[in-house]
Design a protein around this motif. Structure first.
Motif, PDB file in Angstrom:
ATOM      1  N   HIS A  83      38.728  51.220  41.438  1.00 19.78           N
ATOM      2  CA  HIS A  83      38.631  50.378  42.493  1.00 19.78           C
ATOM      3  C   HIS A  83      40.105  50.588  43.269  1.00 19.78           C
ATOM      4  O   HIS A  83      40.272  50.141  44.413  1.00 19.78           O
ATOM      5  CB  HIS A  83      38.586  49.103  41.806  1.00 19.78           C
ATOM      6  CG  HIS A  83      38.219  47.911  42.818  1.00 19.78           C
ATOM      7  ND1 HIS A  83      37.251  47.817  43.457  1.00 19.78           N
ATOM      8  CD2 HIS A  83      39.051  46.879  43.316  1.00 19.78           C
ATOM      9  CE1 HIS A  83      37.125  46.869  44.485  1.00 19.78           C
ATOM     10  NE2 HIS A  83      38.302  46.117  44.125  1.00 19.78           N
ATOM     11  N   TYR A  84      41.119  51.018  42.551  1.00 24.63           N
ATOM     12  CA  TYR A  84      42.439  50.984  43.070  1.00 24.63           C
ATOM     13  C   TYR A  84      42.952  52.351  42.644  1.00 24.63           C
ATOM     14  O   TYR A  84      42.637  52.975  41.498  1.00 24.63           O
ATOM     15  CB  TYR A  84      43.350  50.046  42.657  1.00 24.63           C
ATOM     16  CG  TYR A  84      43.216  48.701  43.272  1.00 24.63           C
ATOM     17  CD1 TYR A  84      43.504  48.260  44.515  1.00 24.63           C
ATOM     18  CD2 TYR A  84      42.705  47.747  42.150  1.00 24.63           C
ATOM     19  CE1 TYR A  84      43.045  47.252  44.853  1.00 24.63           C
ATOM     20  CE2 TYR A  84      42.522  46.324  42.868  1.00 24.63           C
ATOM     21  CZ  TYR A  84      42.809  46.261  43.943  1.00 24.63           C
ATOM     22  OH  TYR A  84      42.343  44.791  44.530  1.00 24.63           O
ATOM     23  N   GLU A  91      34.590  41.483  40.927  1.00 21.51           N
ATOM     24  CA  GLU A  91      34.549  41.818  42.108  1.00 21.51           C
ATOM     25  C   GLU A  91      33.601  43.153  42.488  1.00 21.51           C
ATOM     26  O   GLU A  91      33.051  43.240  43.557  1.00 21.51           O
ATOM     27  CB  GLU A  91      35.744  42.048  42.929  1.00 21.51           C
ATOM     28  CG  GLU A  91      36.817  40.795  42.826  1.00 21.51           C
ATOM     29  CD  GLU A  91      38.155  41.088  43.263  1.00 21.51           C
ATOM     30  OE1 GLU A  91      38.328  42.296  43.568  1.00 21.51           O
ATOM     31  OE2 GLU A  91      38.797  40.102  43.327  1.00 21.51           O
ATOM     32  N   ILE A  92      33.372  43.864  41.475  1.00 21.90           N
ATOM     33  CA  ILE A  92      32.544  45.082  41.951  1.00 21.90           C
ATOM     34  C   ILE A  92      31.493  45.146  41.001  1.00 21.90           C
ATOM     35  O   ILE A  92      31.042  44.277  40.010  1.00 21.90           O
ATOM     36  CB  ILE A  92      33.414  46.247  41.460  1.00 21.90           C
ATOM     37  CG1 ILE A  92      33.717  46.264  39.772  1.00 21.90           C
ATOM     38  CG2 ILE A  92      34.908  46.532  41.651  1.00 21.90           C
ATOM     39  CD1 ILE A  92      34.495  47.398  39.099  1.00 21.90           C
ATOM     40  N   PRO A 104      36.408  50.263  36.488  1.00 21.74           N
ATOM     41  CA  PRO A 104      37.433  49.379  37.075  1.00 21.74           C
ATOM     42  C   PRO A 104      38.622  50.029  37.680  1.00 21.74           C
ATOM     43  O   PRO A 104      39.555  49.606  38.506  1.00 21.74           O
ATOM     44  CB  PRO A 104      37.950  48.398  36.065  1.00 21.74           C
ATOM     45  CG  PRO A 104      37.645  48.900  34.995  1.00 21.74           C
ATOM     46  CD  PRO A 104      36.095  49.598  35.186  1.00 21.74           C
ATOM     47  N   LEU A 137      46.978  45.765  36.583  1.00 15.63           N
ATOM     48  CA  LEU A 137      45.901  45.499  35.790  1.00 15.63           C
ATOM     49  C   LEU A 137      46.170  45.201  34.385  1.00 15.63           C
ATOM     50  O   LEU A 137      45.976  45.975  33.441  1.00 15.63           O
ATOM     51  CB  LEU A 137      44.994  46.927  35.655  1.00 15.63           C
ATOM     52  CG  LEU A 137      44.448  47.486  37.198  1.00 15.63           C
ATOM     53  CD1 LEU A 137      43.325  48.319  36.924  1.00 15.63           C
ATOM     54  CD2 LEU A 137      43.816  45.941  37.731  1.00 15.63           C
ATOM     55  N   ARG A 149      39.248  40.280  36.622  1.00 13.04           N
ATOM     56  CA  ARG A 149      39.190  39.843  38.016  1.00 13.04           C
ATOM     57  C   ARG A 149      38.418  40.982  38.845  1.00 13.04           C
ATOM     58  O   ARG A 149      37.332  40.925  39.604  1.00 13.04           O
ATOM     59  CB  ARG A 149      40.215  39.821  38.726  1.00 13.04           C
ATOM     60  CG  ARG A 149      40.448  39.158  40.073  1.00 13.04           C
ATOM     61  CD  ARG A 149      41.721  38.928  40.745  1.00 13.04           C
ATOM     62  NE  ARG A 149      42.559  40.243  40.832  1.00 13.04           N
ATOM     63  CZ  ARG A 149      43.394  40.663  40.147  1.00 13.04           C
ATOM     64  NH1 ARG A 149      44.001  39.745  39.126  1.00 13.04           N
ATOM     65  NH2 ARG A 149      43.800  41.656  40.388  1.00 13.04           N
ATOM     66  N   ILE A 150      38.669  42.382  38.805  1.00 10.23           N
ATOM     67  CA  ILE A 150      38.014  43.353  39.199  1.00 10.23           C
ATOM     68  C   ILE A 150      36.636  43.480  38.890  1.00 10.23           C
ATOM     69  O   ILE A 150      35.779  43.841  39.879  1.00 10.23           O
ATOM     70  CB  ILE A 150      39.025  44.663  39.126  1.00 10.23           C
ATOM     71  CG1 ILE A 150      40.216  44.660  39.741  1.00 10.23           C
ATOM     72  CG2 ILE A 150      38.216  45.849  39.685  1.00 10.23           C
ATOM     73  CD1 ILE A 150      41.109  45.706  39.622  1.00 10.23           C
ATOM     74  N   GLN A 151      36.384  43.415  37.622  1.00 14.76           N
ATOM     75  CA  GLN A 151      34.959  43.589  37.302  1.00 14.76           C
ATOM     76  C   GLN A 151      34.181  42.387  37.898  1.00 14.76           C
ATOM     77  O   GLN A 151      32.817  42.603  37.955  1.00 14.76           O
ATOM     78  CB  GLN A 151      34.870  43.559  35.558  1.00 14.76           C
ATOM     79  CG  GLN A 151      35.439  44.888  35.155  1.00 14.76           C
ATOM     80  CD  GLN A 151      35.609  44.703  33.611  1.00 14.76           C
ATOM     81  OE1 GLN A 151      35.589  43.982  32.976  1.00 14.76           O
ATOM     82  NE2 GLN A 151      35.260  46.031  32.905  1.00 14.76           N
TER      83      GLN A 151
END
Length: 994
Positions: A212-213, A202-203, A209, A191, A198-200
């Motif tokens: 998410h993982y 997607e969610i 964030p 990250l 990118r994650i923000q």
């Protein structure tokens, strides 16, 4: 939840939520009583199969299936394979208890099983620590990343590594990620700032964030903006946090310190790592250690590092006996540093003369130059800048020209500002400006380095590179260090042509790379990757000191040249450590270019640099590190103090003699000297019961046979093969197994893409094959990722198969295994005591018979006696299934009675060390309050708060509540005259066990 607040849902247990069955993967008590327990689970029943979910017992009704209601079902699989696999899966998924302090997985990864690298994990798991919290302070090159990986793996096996956060400098982020995946099968999602963005996307908006993982690696440069991420970090509880290069956490009030203070209360395990873990100040080091254990040190000015911190701290050097005995041929001894004197040419001598006459101050009685009764100040309005001028010239005249231009512009601005403010400019500026003009003229008179004679050091560098063998038709690589960016740029332009490298169409050179702090991080990452790949064309790396900390440059290189020399022993050691580190098979060879002058009063490289090189080499031989030679534990502080000594008329010898290295014998001993006692015993090994003798390969083969029989090729694309050396490997297609593909999304994106993992994932249990493929990746030109993934016990594929086995039996079902070697029905029962945090403190695998006088035996012993092995054929059904079913409640009662009767003996293994820590806590509180006489009430409240928090944690670590009992299987003799098993023995998927 029990009335004591303990969670009753250990990993591997089956629960009923919303009328669906789930398998517990992880559970812990939340901070808020109304939320209850937080349970991470995976779906078992058909409607939710393989779906991941999180439940809170305060919101959902979570039913733990009652062991007395276990339904017995005959195991009709070939050779009882399904029952054996189910038992093995339960054994694997059950966390090791708090009482087990031995290492369970130390020898099961893709690395050499070296005891010295296993010691940090051993220390972290010892009961001397309230929690797994340590500082790994081994010197440069010993393999701290591997030690961290081993420690994390052991935590994962104990159910204490589900949520992991690793914080590293940006320069080593991908290197760290690569090592943990290829060596340990621990995937960390990278990250960086782009990754978070990118994650923000997607969610859902506002979603954290970091949830998410589960296992994340992030650079400290991204995360140190604590204001931006604090609200996210404060809402997460981690199982383990790793902070690399943790010496940056010492400064109170810094962003990095604020980050650490946010993370440390929110994690169970904490691993700090640094080769230079303190700045020589006892208080600062105490502040760092307080992150690990806030009750370790009562008086930050008076403590004994060895006695007070021995349970929190480990440090070794290359000459430590256990290290020396373990590394063997894996780390070649370094050769001597060759100081190559380069006599200044005529133009360079003129610059030395200018510096001696006008720039460098002379003090009365000094021995450096001039007569004893002379005294002269520097022409510069800033004496420190005068030494910057000298150091820059000792790097290159090109760097000096750049520095002069920058200074001229700065002085001109000061003059304009004064005039604009109606002030008279400082008359001293005029003299310095004239001196700068003279220097600029002198630097312009020197050649540009295109032909021999323009620069003495450049000529020497080209000569040395030719002697080493660097050229267009050679694979030899060299890293050349310089402190000045202008020098690096100049060398990268001039050296290739003089060595015969042909430029590309755009004028660049594929054989040459330059790396310094002004280059974008992504480009630095590409450069580091290229330099580690044997197939890449790069031969010369011109590097600034941005590459001197934590970066591995030894994979394809064992030559290093100091074009200029830092005025710091620490920095010299850090540079050398880039190629002098564990895994270096060739003798690391170091060269340093020493510019000399015949000019009276010139302070050439013999004045400082050459002397520091000698001292660093001596320290390396005697103690394994130069860090404690001066007592200044930061490179910039060391250099600043040395320059001040020179400004006052002193020498390098004066500086080394007067440095505070011996002021604190405790710290000097801890950080500079080496324990000469060799470890007598290797780290203890954990007792891990297994039906497969710990053979993960045999377990996986059997699982694949049971789950897919002859359909594995069609269902998951499974195929098997051997390489030219007859080493086996298998491959499968994750895209055919969506539940597996979801798990693999946590793997590094570059690995997934470059190796096409979704379509075809190649796996092997053969260590030599996996290691060869890892080596081949370094010989490649386009990827650092190996084509074959080593299947460790904690590999995502192994965990996926283990979870699939656990749901082979229905809700609250237990298999009945029949064997002619069983005399009486035997119930195999799992018993677990936990603490209030939901972590197992006692785990027992019991074999219970109906005979009340018969002792409760160990489950694995009962299985051995019944000869439950791959060659045990089914010779009939259970003798009387109804009668067996009626015995279940009595068997559970006997198991519960056995646990209760033995509880105190087992609990003592935990309570004794906790009682020791409780006593230490009481003493710490009293000593801390005594040392605070006259200090603020706020500080005293902080002591009371810390003591209370640690006491609460002690209470939570004690064994509490009733045991969890689970009927796993039943052993019975077959009914007479039953039909024998018509199935063939387990086929090639499962080799026979001993």
């Amino acid at each position: 939840m029990s009335e004591q607040g303990q969670t009753r849902f250990p990993p591997g247990a089956q629960i009923l939520v919303r009328d669906e069955e789930w398998l517990v993967r992880n559970a812990r008590r939340t901070q808020h009583e109304c939320d209850g327990d937080r349970i991470e689970a995976i779906g078992v029943s058909e409607f939710v199969r393989d779906e991941e979910a999180v439940f809170y017992t305060g919101i959902d009704k979570v039913e733990l299936l009652d062991p007395e209601k276990t339904r017995l079902v005959p195991d009709t699989s070939s050779h009882f394979r399904r029952g054996r696999l189910f038992l093995e899966a339960v054994l694997r998924k059950t966390p090791l208890p708090q009482t087990e302090r031995g290492l369970a997985l130390a020898d099961r990864f893709l690395l050499d099983p070296l005891p010295y690298q296993q010691r940090p994990a051993e220390l972290a798991l010892s009961m001397g620590n309230l929690r797994p919290r340590i500082l790994i302070a081994d010197v440069v090159g010993l393999g701290k990343t591997l030690e961290i990986g081993l420690t994390l793996a052991e935590l994962i096996r104990r159910g204490r590594g589900e949520r992991i956060l690793v914080v590293t400098p940006q320069s080593v982020l991908e290197q760290f990620q690569h090592e943990l995946w290829t060596r340990f099968s621990i995937p960390l999602v990278r990250l960086d700032s782009l990754g978070i963005q990118r994650i923000q996307r997607e969610i859902p908006a506002g979603r954290n964030p970091f949830t998410h993982y589960k296992r994340v690696i992030i650079s400290v440069d991204t995360l140190k903006n604590i204001g931006q991420y604090r609200h996210h970090l404060e809402r997460i509880q981690w199982d383990a946090v790793v902070i690399d290069e943790s010496h940056n956490l010492i400064n109170q009030g810094s962003q990095r310190r604020a980050l650490a203070e946010t993370l440390t209360p929110r994690t169970d395990a904490l691993i700090l790592a640094s080769a230079t873990p303190h700045n020589g100040d006892k208080r600062s080091f105490a502040d760092l250690v307080s992150l690990l254990d806030p009750a370790a040190i009562a008086d930050r000015d008076r403590y004994d590092p060895a006695d007070d911190l021995g349970h929190l701290f480990i440090r070794r050097t290359k000459i430590s006996p256990e290290v020396r005995n373990g590394i063997g041929t894996k780390w070649a001894d370094r050769g001597p540093t060759l100081s190559l004197r380069c006599p200044a040419n005529e133009g360079e001598e003129r610059i030395f003369a200018e510096l001696a006459e006008h720039w460098l101050p002379v003090h009365s009685g000094s021995t450096g130059f001039g007569t004893a009764d002379q005294e002269r100040t520097s022409v510069s309005t800033d004496p420190l800048f005068a030494y910057n001028v000298l150091k820059t010239f000792l790097s290159s005249h090109k760097a000096l020209g750049k520095l002069v231009d920058t200074r001229v512009a700065s002085l001109a601005k000061r003059t304009r500002d004064a005039l604009n403010d109606g002030r008279r400019p400082d008359p001293a500026l005029d003299a310095e400006q004239k001196a700068l003009a003279r220097l600029r003229t002198l630097t312009d008179s020197l050649g540009d380095g295109s032909t021999p004679g323009d620069s003495t050091k450049l000529d020497a560098l080209v000569e040395q590179l030719e002697q080493i063998g660097v050229g267009p038709r050679s694979d030899t690589r060299v890293v050349v260090f310089s402190e000045r960016v202008e020098t690096l740029k100049w060398l990268s332009e001039k050296v290739p042509a003089r060595l015969g490298f042909i430029p590309d169409k755009d004028g660049g050179h594929q054989a040459v790379r330059i790396m310094h702090g002004g280059i974008a991080e992504e480009q630095q990452r590409v450069i580091r990757e290229e330099f580690s790949l044997a197939g890449a064309r790069v031969r010369l790396l011109f590097a600034g000191d941005v590459a001197s900390e934590g970066v591995n440059l030894h994979r394809q290189c064992h030559h290093l040249i100091h074009y200029d020399i830092p005025w710091s022993l620490i920095r010299i050691e850090q540079r050398n450590g880039r190629i002098d580190r564990y895994g270096q098979r060739h003798e690391p060879q170091f060269r340093a270019l020493i510019l000399t002058s015949e000019q009276p009063g010139a302070k050439d490289d013999r004045t400082v640099a050459e002397k520091l090189l000698v001292r660093e080499e001596e320290a390396h031989k005697l103690s394994g590190t130069a860090e404690a030679e001066t007592g200044y534990y930061r490179a910039d502080e060391e250099e600043r103090r040395l320059i001040r000594e020179l400004m006052a008329g002193g020498t390098v010898e004066d500086f080394l003699t007067s440095a505070p290295a011996s002021d604190d014998a405790d710290l000097a001993g801890l950080f500079g000297q080496v324990d000469t006692i060799t470890e007598e015993q290797p780290p203890a090994r954990a007792e891990v019961p297994s039906l497969f003798d710990g053979d993960t390969s045999a377990f996986v083969d059997s699982v694949l046979a049971e789950l897919y029989e002859d359909r594995a090729d069609d269902v998951i694309g499974l195929s098997r093969s051997e390489d030219a050396k007859r080493r086996p490997y298998l491959s499968l297609s994750p895209e055919l197994a969506p539940d597996l593909l979801r798990r693999l999304k946590a793997l590094p994106p570059s690995y997934l893409k470059e190796q096409g993992v979704a379509k075809r994932m190649i796996l092997s249990f053969d260590r030599s094959l996996a290691q060869d493929k890892l080596t081949e990746a370094r010989e490649a030109t386009d990827t650092i990722w190996p084509a074959v993934s080593y299947l460790s016990d904690i590999h995502p594929v192994v965990e996926w198969l283990t979870d699939k086995v656990l749901v082979q039996f229905g809700r609250q079902e237990a298999p009945v295994i029949t064997s002619p070697h069983v005399r009486h029905p035997t119930f195999l029962i799992q018993g677990i005591y936990s603490n209030a945090l939901g972590r197992p403190t006692v785990v027992r695998w019991m074999a219970v018979t109906p005979d009340p006088d018969a002792p409760v035996a160990e489950m694995t012993a009962a299985l051995r006696a019944a000869k439950v092995r791959p060659d045990l054929a089914r010779t009939g059904d259970p003798h009387d299934l109804g009668h067996l079913q009626s015995l279940v409640p009595a068997a559970v009662a006997r198991a519960r009675e056995h646990l209760e009767r033995s509880k105190e003996d087992w609990a003592e293994q935990i309570s004794v060390p906790l009682a020791d820590y409780r006593k230490r806590l009481i003493d710490w509180r009293a000593d801390s309050l005594d040392s605070l006489t006259g200090e603020s009430a706020r500080r005293k409240r902080q002591v009371e708060k810390t003591a209370g928090e640690q006491a609460d944690l002690l209470d939570q670590l004690e064994t509490t509540g009733l045991p969890l009992l689970r009927v796993l299987a039943v052993l019975d003799k077959p009914a007479p005259n039953s039909a024998p098993d018509s199935h063939t023995p387990d086929h090639a998927f499962e080799p026979a066990e001993n």
